[in-house]
Write a protein that holds these residues in place. Structure first.
Motif, short mmCIF file in Angstrom:
data_model
loop_
_atom_site.label_atom_id
_atom_site.label_comp_id
_atom_site.label_asym_id
_atom_site.label_seq_id
_atom_site.Cartn_x
_atom_site.Cartn_y
_atom_site.Cartn_z
N GLY A 156 0.40 -1.11 0.06
CA GLY A 156 -0.13 -0.04 0.31
C GLY A 156 0.73 1.01 0.23
O GLY A 156 1.82 1.37 0.30
N TYR A 157 -0.25 2.10 -0.10
CA TYR A 157 0.40 3.62 -1.10
C TYR A 157 1.60 4.23 1.04
O TYR A 157 2.42 4.45 0.70
CB TYR A 157 0.23 4.77 -1.53
N SER A 158 0.79 4.43 1.78
CA SER A 158 1.74 4.28 3.59
C SER A 158 2.45 3.41 4.18
O SER A 158 2.77 4.35 4.41
CB SER A 158 0.53 3.83 4.97
N ASN A 159 2.18 2.12 3.56
CA ASN A 159 3.41 1.25 3.54
C ASN A 159 4.51 2.12 3.01
O ASN A 159 6.02 1.52 3.30
CB ASN A 159 3.32 -0.73 3.44
N LEU A 160 4.35 2.49 1.37
CA LEU A 160 5.78 2.50 1.14
C LEU A 160 6.28 3.84 1.57
O LEU A 160 7.47 3.70 1.15
CB LEU A 160 5.32 2.66 -0.95
N VAL A 161 5.62 5.21 2.41
CA VAL A 161 6.21 6.39 1.86
C VAL A 161 7.03 5.78 3.48
O VAL A 161 7.79 6.49 3.50
CB VAL A 161 4.92 6.85 2.63
N GLU A 162 6.14 4.88 4.00
CA GLU A 162 7.00 4.99 5.40
C GLU A 162 7.93 3.91 4.93
O GLU A 162 9.55 4.74 6.10
CB GLU A 162 5.88 3.84 6.47
N SER A 163 8.48 3.03 3.98
CA SER A 163 10.05 2.19 4.79
C SER A 163 10.60 2.43 4.14
O SER A 163 11.74 2.59 3.73
CB SER A 163 9.33 0.88 3.17
#
Length: 409
Positions: free
Chosen positions: A120-127
């Motif tokens: 997901g986009y949120s996980n992409l940004v966090e990682s």
């Protein structure tokens, strides 16, 4: 990075697009509503390069979106970067009849450099950025005006982060040498045929067992009818009738309109209203489906049976091991249905037996089903061994028979 105020005038949009047209890439995202309509309602478009970002209001009075659509679909010099961009591409296609090209999807790209199937986009940004996104505005009504500053800030953040993450992903891809793996996947995403809404093809989305020409002919006719009804009213097709209801009608067609009241999923009103009459007319006009339109038969050798199912399970284990070994998403290498077809004896038209997939996984998958590959445990880890390479070695000094200890002892 410069963040522009919400763009609502054509001249401002044209100026922005003129500058972005000189970029190597632009990050793109959209906000839309489709819960109550057949056609998704485009409510906001966000776009950014490495220097500036803006949100564009397609609902603004008098705003001509042509400069933006031309940048996305007619300018081949600028790469368009999305994350999970299928619905975004669909919306752009609905407006223009064209798709963004060339295109890059970071969700797909992550499958080639990690074991993430659908990050997901949120996980992409966090990682990649170490930032936790505020999801408070995620489920907002994007069609309501005026938009709040919080909504606009949230929306623009989707492309400002994406414009920073994309170069990092690209660098990782270049380092791993897997960029070419994604060419075919990106072209599929940009293929206009994926987004053409042909009512005569709507029946293919409905699960209907069997290949009975009469049943499938009725299913095709009433699916087309439902699609046209939904388009004309601009409401979701499920508001007309659910898929299961159409499949039931196709298999057990009512003899007269009054019988529609007995169909599960339809109200009593259908027995004498206009939409019920139109449905009955569609059923009456249905013709058996021609042989060349029937869905393909199940692959030879399927159903698998117990032994075939075990082989398929071994192939899935092999896929899991290989994906972990090379740090790639298993779904990028092969799909479960492909593994089952391979176990059933199919060898043609399987993506995993072609190109880079064959080199990375398909060759070993074939060896496994042909008895040339075996599993073994070494130092507590599962590994694969090619049977041809595993040469038996005689012990240096065979143990005397009396030294063999029975397991029961």
């Amino acid at each position: 990075m410069k963040i522009h105020p919400l763009i609502t005038k054509t001249e401002d949009l044209a100026a922005l697009c003129g500058r972005l047209a000189k970029s190597d890439f632009v990050a793109v995202d959209t906000e839309f509503m489709r819960e109550n309509t057949y056609w998704p309602e485009l409510c906001l478009v966000q776009i950014a390069n490495t220097e500036e970002a803006a949100a564009v209001d397609p609902l603004a009075d008098g705003l001509d979106m042509t400069p933006l659509f031309d940048l996305l679909t007619a300018n081949e010099d600028v790469l368009k970067v999305f994350h999970a961009g299928g619905q975004d591409v669909e919306i752009i296609f609905n407006f223009t009849g064209r798709t963004p090209h060339p295109i890059f999807d970071t969700q797909i790209a992550m499958m080639a450099i990690s074991q993430s199937e659908q990050i997901g986009y949120s996980n992409l940004v966090e990682s990649w950025q170490g930032v936790t996104i505020d999801k408070g505005a995620r489920f907002t009504d994007w069609s309501r005006r005026p938009l709040t500053e919080r909504q606009i800030e949230y929306a623009i953040g989707d492309v400002t982060y994406l414009s920073k993450i994309f170069p990092k992903i690209l660098k990782r891809l270049m380092k791993t040498g897997r960029g070419e793996w994604l060419d075919q996947e990106m072209e599929k995403l940009a293929d206009p045929e994926n987004y053409r809404n042909d009512p005569t093809e709507a029946w293919k989305r409905i699960k209907a067992p069997g290949r009975n020409p009469q049943v499938l002919g009725r299913l095709k006719a009433i699916s087309e009818w439902r699609e046209l009804e939904a388009q004309g009213k601009n409401i979701p097709r499920g508001r007309i009738a659910r898929d299961e209801t159409l499949a039931d009608i196709a298999s057990h067609p009512p003899r007269q309109q009054a019988d529609l009241a007995k169909v599960r999923g339809l109200s009593q009103g259908w027995k004498d209203n206009e939409i019920g009459r139109r449905l009955m007319a569609a059923i009456a006009k249905a013709e058996p489906m021609p042989d060349d339109e029937l869905p393909p038969r199940a692959p030879r050798g399927a159903p698998l049976g117990k032994e075939g199912a075990l082989v398929a399970d071994l192939l899935k284990l092999l896929l899991k091991i290989r994906a972990r070994e090379i740090d790639v998403a298993a779904r990028l290498l092969a799909r479960s249905d492909e593994l089952e077809m391979l176990a059933a004896g199919v060898r043609k038209n399987l993506a995993m037996l072609q190109g880079w997939r064959y080199d990375v996984f398909g060759r070993d998958a074939l060896d496994l089903v042909e008895g040339k590959l075996a599993f073994a445990v070494e130092n507590g880890k599962l590994k694969m061994t090619h049977v041809d390479d595993a040469k038996p070695q005689a012990p240096e000094s065979p143990l005397p028979q009396s030294s063999v200890v029975d397991a029961e002892d």
